[in-house]
Structures are given as structure tokens and as C-alpha cells.
Design a protein around this motif. Sequence first.
Motif, short mmCIF file in Angstrom:
data_model
loop_
_atom_site.label_atom_id
_atom_site.label_comp_id
_atom_site.label_asym_id
_atom_site.label_seq_id
_atom_site.Cartn_x
_atom_site.Cartn_y
_atom_site.Cartn_z
N PRO A 219 0.77 -1.30 0.08
CA PRO A 219 -0.14 0.03 -0.16
C PRO A 219 0.89 1.15 0.03
O PRO A 219 2.05 1.36 0.41
CB PRO A 219 -0.76 0.08 1.37
N PRO A 220 0.36 2.28 -0.72
CA PRO A 220 1.02 3.46 -0.33
C PRO A 220 0.75 4.09 1.02
O PRO A 220 -0.20 3.63 1.76
CB PRO A 220 0.46 4.60 -1.26
N GLY A 221 1.17 5.30 1.41
CA GLY A 221 0.93 5.71 2.78
C GLY A 221 2.15 5.53 3.57
O GLY A 221 2.98 4.94 3.61
N GLN A 222 2.29 6.61 4.59
CA GLN A 222 3.36 6.56 5.51
C GLN A 222 3.05 6.29 7.04
O GLN A 222 3.73 5.91 7.71
CB GLN A 222 4.22 7.85 5.48
N TYR A 223 1.63 5.88 7.23
CA TYR A 223 1.33 5.96 8.83
C TYR A 223 0.91 4.55 9.04
O TYR A 223 -0.28 4.15 9.05
CB TYR A 223 0.21 7.07 8.85
N PHE A 224 1.78 3.40 8.71
CA PHE A 224 1.37 2.03 9.17
C PHE A 224 2.42 1.63 9.87
O PHE A 224 3.71 2.06 9.98
CB PHE A 224 1.12 1.41 7.66
N MET B 25 -9.04 7.46 3.92
CA MET B 25 -8.98 6.05 3.78
C MET B 25 -8.30 5.50 4.86
O MET B 25 -7.27 5.94 5.54
CB MET B 25 -8.49 5.83 2.46
N GLU B 26 -8.58 4.10 5.07
CA GLU B 26 -7.50 3.27 5.88
C GLU B 26 -7.33 1.83 5.05
O GLU B 26 -8.19 1.69 4.12
CB GLU B 26 -8.18 3.03 7.16
N TYR B 27 -6.14 1.32 5.03
CA TYR B 27 -5.97 0.22 4.12
C TYR B 27 -4.70 -0.49 4.86
O TYR B 27 -4.29 -0.48 5.97
CB TYR B 27 -5.26 0.81 3.03
N ARG B 28 -4.87 -1.89 4.24
CA ARG B 28 -3.72 -2.64 4.77
C ARG B 28 -3.39 -3.71 3.55
O ARG B 28 -4.20 -4.09 2.80
CB ARG B 28 -4.26 -3.85 5.89
N ARG C 145 -4.47 4.54 11.56
CA ARG C 145 -5.40 5.84 11.39
C ARG C 145 -5.74 6.38 9.90
O ARG C 145 -4.89 6.04 9.19
CB ARG C 145 -4.86 7.10 12.46
N PRO C 146 -6.80 6.80 9.76
CA PRO C 146 -7.09 7.35 8.55
C PRO C 146 -6.27 8.40 8.00
O PRO C 146 -5.76 9.09 8.94
CB PRO C 146 -8.67 8.03 8.31
N CYS C 147 -5.94 8.55 6.50
CA CYS C 147 -5.19 9.54 6.04
C CYS C 147 -6.22 10.46 5.09
O CYS C 147 -7.27 9.51 4.66
CB CYS C 147 -4.06 9.21 5.48
N LYS C 148 -5.91 11.40 4.29
CA LYS C 148 -6.74 11.83 3.59
C LYS C 148 -6.19 12.18 2.31
O LYS C 148 -5.10 12.52 2.17
CB LYS C 148 -7.32 13.40 3.88
#
Length: 547
Positions: free
Chosen positions: A449-454, A485-488, A463-466
Motif C-alpha cells: 500500500p501507499p501511505g506513511q502511517y502504518f 481512507m484506511e488500508y492494509r 489511522r485514516p489519512c486523506k
Amino acid sequence: MIKTMVTSAFAALCTMAGAAHAESVHAAWAQVMGSDGPITKAHGEMPLNLSLRFITDQQSCPSYKIRAQKADGSQQTLSPAWIMRSNRPASQFDEVTVCQTNMDEDWVAAALLDNAGQPVTSPDGTAVTLAGASRATGAAPRVVVFGDTGCRGLILNSGSGSRFKQDCAKIGTIKQLKPETRFFFAEIAALAMQKNPDIAIHLGDYRYDQESIRDWDNWNSDFFSRTANGPLLQVPWAFVRGNHETCDRAGHGWYFFFGPNDSSITCSGMDRRLVTSWYFEMRDTSLAPTAPHRFVIVGTGPSVSRKTLPDTLDCTAITKKTGFLSDQELWEQAICEFKTALGWTQDKTTKGLPIHTTFVMHRPIWGLDTSGFHPKQVDRHVGEALAAALAQGAAPECQGYNDTGKVGACGLRSVLAAHEHMFTNVVFRDNALPQQIVVGNSGVKLDGPPGQYFNPSTGLSFRPCKVPDMDSRGLHHRRHDGYAMEYRGRMPKTLGEDAFGFLLLTRNHLATSGWDGTAFYQDGQSQSLSTAKDIASFGKLDDCHRP
């Protein structure tokens, strides 16, 4: 839902059938047909409409009996007229036959018996006793959702050897692969059944790679062998066609096993038709009046490319086209399928109440595109087909879905999809658009997944990001919108075993989508899904992006 009644019915049927096992089948299941089956009803009332199917080695349908138990405890033994599905693909499925008959909706359970009255069994010797529709037409229904369950086995890539390995079952003469990623679908399906669901929805992509020259071996290894001894027996299933079930891939098997009730439909490599959209409803008898929720299966599995938008569209003629469709014809068929689906969002109950609706489809409209560095619309052509259907005058209530920042007159409340090999929950600010949940993490090797808060060890977004600026298309035409969104999914260079999972939906008619959602994972963790109400302070969320 009277859970103890169902359990007792299963035990009683199995006990009365006797202990000796005379015959067995590869798999048996109750399949939800809804408006795609032989029974049709007026707007606002469409039952599950179940088809009982089984796979046998016999070259014709055996004369099995059905011992059915009703909700009042009564039983009856029937001798149905089994129909052999006539669309068996040539050569690669010659060794198996699929037989079907209809199930009454007041059955709690249905056991298969041979001519001697002995139970027909699944491959491991379990007596074939199927859950009936009464489990899904009672109080507080529960739905489990799977997507992308096939095994990503050996793919040969010229010049680079094998890639995308997953440790699938050894089939025929194919050499055992060196394990790189485990295949967890059997464990995921068993875990989902522990949640005592009333129905299962599969969002498509049942198998991926040819590890045997016989298609039946591949289908059996990836799906039926993982579910035949439990999950297929425990709940009715609704099956969606994915992009891997097109006719030039695994579509032959999909039409043979799970296709529409018209068993004469065949699948050739040149056939690009879309599956006709259909729907079914689940009711919650704990509410007064009974409040149905409609699941609309939208037939958009194959790839669709945006083409010319005609001034007028005769959907009656277009949806009947088969064979090799041009890109323009396929595009027009997709628009027509959305027009039909959107029309079902406007129906009312007999008391004039709105019928809350969930679109169920393989390709998502919104979510994460794991190939880029910023989340975006993952399949813009699907969204454009939806927008084109609105432009053609379908469902005027849906055109202004987000004008007030609240859920409008349109009955569409949520979207279920798969295709992206991860789990994603997409929530729009102020419910500007329907919540979309992407369940693509039930078996196939996962995407990162993309994103930095995992958590670096799990890939879980805690936590959700926007996404602050996004042309989300489809149900509205505002230039910019935001969603959380929230993802895994799988972290780069990791197995991602802990991120395989499924979705559980529990009926909550007060929720905007009509359901409370919980994501469950293979490692025992779970995640209650956020809603727009939970994310009241949208502006305080961090932006989603890759590290």
C-alpha cells in the motif's frame, strides 16, 4: 436469525441420514441468483432465489434426493429434476459435470441423499448439508465478503525466469515451487465462517495462473478444494465475475460453475460480453417495518475503455450482443449495465420507503492505485461509464448525490469491489459519495500500500489519512473533493501474511451505508471501519502518500 435452530437442523439432518457414506461430490453449494434466476417479482421485492448446485465425476446427473428442513422443524424428502448444465467447456472439463435445481426459500437446511438414503459427502467425508435461505432473511443479517482469492503461481516471463511466485498446491506433473508466499484462502474462508455469517459474497478473480493443462485441476486447487468441506456448505454464496474470468482467461470455468441460471450460455475466447447486472435483497426482521437492503451486482468485470458517448443508447439491443464486441460496443454495454443498476437505486418498498443499495462489482471506482505514488481513482473508465449512464438520464436522484453534503434521494449507499490486491476503506467527506470498500486481500499475493502511517511489520494503517484534492468522477461533477481512507496490504519485500483477510458486514439500518463493517485478518487482528461520522475533523487528517 435463529442461529441455534440452524445448527440443530444441520445436526438432525446429518444424524438421520445415517453414518455410511455411499457417494461423494467434489463440491456442493447454494448459489444466490436473485433477479438473475427464474423467479421475478415486482420492484421493491426480490428474494435470494437460490440454485442448489454440485460437481460430480459422473457423466450425467445422479438422481440424488433432497431432505429439506423448514424453520418450523418439519422435514420433507424430495426427488428434484436435476438439470445438467449444458455449457461444459470442451476437453479441459470433460471429467466433471455440474448439476442444479432450485431451492425453496423457507428451507433452513438441505441434505443430499443417494438412492439408498445415505448422505452424499464432500471430498473429506463430510455429509453434504447446505444452509438455506432462511438464514439470510431473518433478524440482524451478517455478510462475509471475499475478493481475489486465486493463487498467483508460476508465471513465465521471457528472459527473467519465474516471477510472482506463490506456494500453490502441487498439481499433476508441475514441479513444486520453492515457497515464497503462502496461499491462505482456505484459512481465510474457515476464519470467516467462524463469524457465523448468513451469506457470502465473492467479488471475483477465483484463479490466476495455469499450473496444469486441465482447467478443472486449477479451479479445484484454487477454489473448490479450499471451500468444499465447510464454507460452501455453511452459507449461500453470491458470485461476481472478475476480470480474470473473461472468456480469454478463466471465463469458461466461471460460466460453467457460477454463471447465470441460463445454462446454455457458453464462453468462447472471442466473447467479450459483460454479465447482465442483477440484484438480491436481505431483510432484517428485527425492524418494523422490515427494512430490505439491496445488493446490486454490476456486470463490469472485463476491461472497458472510454469511447464516444452516443446521443441516445438503445440498451435493449446492446445488452443482447455477444461474440467479439468492439471497444465502442463494450463501452456502450458498460453504460447500459450502470443505467440498469442505477434504476434499481430508485425503487421504494411497498410502504414507500427507500431501499438502501450497495453496488457490488469487481473493479473499484475509487481507492488506491498501488502502481503510483499518490492515491487516485483506480479504474477511471468504470467511473466514466457510471458518469455516462447518469448523463444518459439514469437515476436523476443520484446526479445530485453530494449537492447538500448529505445522503440524498439516491438509494446508493455503498460500493463493494476488489481487483486491487489489498484492503481499503474509502470514506468521502460529509458523505459526498458512497463509501467504497475494496476487498482484494483474500488469497492472491498482496500489493504493497501507499501511505506513511502504518506499522512497518504489518502494513496496517492505524489511522485514516486523506486525499485533499481529487476529481472522483461518477456521481458528481465537483472539481475537487476529499476522502479519507484506511488500508492494509503487503509491505515491500515482505510476505504480508498478516494482511490476508475478509470483510464482515453486520446490518445496522441507522448507519449511512446500512451496515457496520469490520475487516478481519489472518493473524487474528481486526479493524472496525471508519465512517464519515467518525471522521468529523477531516481537515486534521494527514495526507496519504508513499514515504
